[in-house]
Design an enzyme around this catalytic site. Structure first.
Site, PDB file in Angstrom:
ATOM      1  N   CYS A   1       0.865  -1.186   0.000  1.00 50.35           N
ATOM      2  CA  CYS A   1       0.000   0.000   0.000  1.00 50.35           C
ATOM      3  C   CYS A   1       0.897   1.229   0.000  1.00 50.35           C
ATOM      4  CB  CYS A   1      -0.876  -0.010   1.248  1.00 50.35           C
ATOM      5  SG  CYS A   1      -1.912   1.460   1.402  1.00 50.35           S
TER       6      CYS A   1
ATOM      7  N   HIS B   1      -8.709  -3.920  -2.131  1.00 52.51           N
ATOM      8  CA  HIS B   1      -7.831  -3.106  -1.275  1.00 52.51           C
ATOM      9  C   HIS B   1      -8.276  -1.640  -1.290  1.00 52.51           C
ATOM     10  CE1 HIS B   1      -3.756  -1.904   0.342  1.00 52.51           C
ATOM     11  NE2 HIS B   1      -4.185  -0.759  -0.168  1.00 52.51           N
ATOM     12  N   GLU B   2      -8.499  -1.113  -2.487  1.00 55.39           N
ATOM     13  CA  GLU B   2      -8.865   0.308  -2.604  1.00 55.39           C
ATOM     14  C   GLU B   2     -10.274   0.560  -2.075  1.00 55.39           C
ATOM     15  OE1 GLU B   2      -6.431   2.126  -3.120  1.00 55.39           O
ATOM     16  OE2 GLU B   2      -5.101   0.636  -3.989  1.00 55.39           O
TER      17      GLU B   2
ATOM     18  N   HIS C   1     -10.180   1.179   1.485  1.00 57.31           N
ATOM     19  CA  HIS C   1      -9.773   2.544   1.852  1.00 57.31           C
ATOM     20  C   HIS C   1     -10.984   3.461   1.991  1.00 57.31           C
ATOM     21  CE1 HIS C   1      -5.432   2.789   1.973  1.00 57.31           C
ATOM     22  NE2 HIS C   1      -5.296   2.113   0.833  1.00 57.31           N
TER      23      HIS C   1
HETATM   24 ZN   LIG Z   1      -3.669   1.162   0.133  1.00 54.83          ZN
END
Ligand SMILES: [Zn+2]
Length: 179
Positions: free
Chosen positions: A102, A144-145, A148
């Site tokens: 990341c 993953h995003e 966020h």
């Molecule tokens: Zn990230």
């Protein structure tokens, strides 16, 4: 603040990737009301920062703008750039346990369990809603995003072994942030 105010609050030329444990990374992001020129300019600036940092994905909260948008470039080619606005993961299949990093956790890579394939629905930069099924690295980036946008970070997804392994590196980031 609505999405327009949030985007206007941070001048484009001051944007940079913010590292863990900046509290802005823990915010739940606001939906984007309308895909306008300000949203497109933000996406363009994010793409520039992502490619400069040699990342394959970047979410708006990582540049301090907590709105629901992220980018993915699974092949790391400028022509291969996917923009997801107000995304929803509709379906998933299988499990993949692969190494992940990341841009907000420089130099930390660890194995994270994700779905092997996901179907995501999102709005693109022309304001059109689309549905996409992706697998491999692309599916991993999307998950993953998307995390966020909920304020969920790599450190939150680490298993106990990875947490132990990266304890020092995480503490170092915390100390750098505090100083
Ligand atoms: Zn990230």
């Amino acid at each position: 603040m609505n999405s327009r105010e949030k985007i206007a609050a941070v001048p484009l030329d001051t944007l940079k990737v913010i590292p863990y444990p900046d509290p802005r990374l823990k915010e739940v992001c606001t939906p984007i009301d309308e895909v306008d020129d300000a949203v497109r300019a933000l996406a363009e600036k994010m793409a520039e920062l992502m490619f400069a940092a040699r990342g394959v994905g970047l979410a708006a909260p990582q540049v301090g703008v907590s709105v629901r948008m992220f980018l993915a470039s699974p092949t790391f080619q400028p022509g291969d750039l996917h923009v997801y606005i107000n995304p929803t993961i509709l379906a998933h299949e299988g499990v993949a346990h692969e190494e992940e990093g990341c841009l907000s956790f420089p130099n930390i890579f660890c194995k994270i369990k994700r779905y092997a394939q996901v179907t995501v629905e999102a709005t693109d930069l022309s304001g059109r809603r689309f549905t996409q099924t992706c697998d491999g690295l692309h599916a991993r980036i999307v998950q993953h995003e998307n995390d966020h946008l909920e304020g969920v970070l790599l450190a939150d997804r680490m298993g106990s072994v990875a947490k132990l392994t990266h304890r020092k590196a995480l503490r170092q980031l915390e100390e750098e942030y505090a100083s």
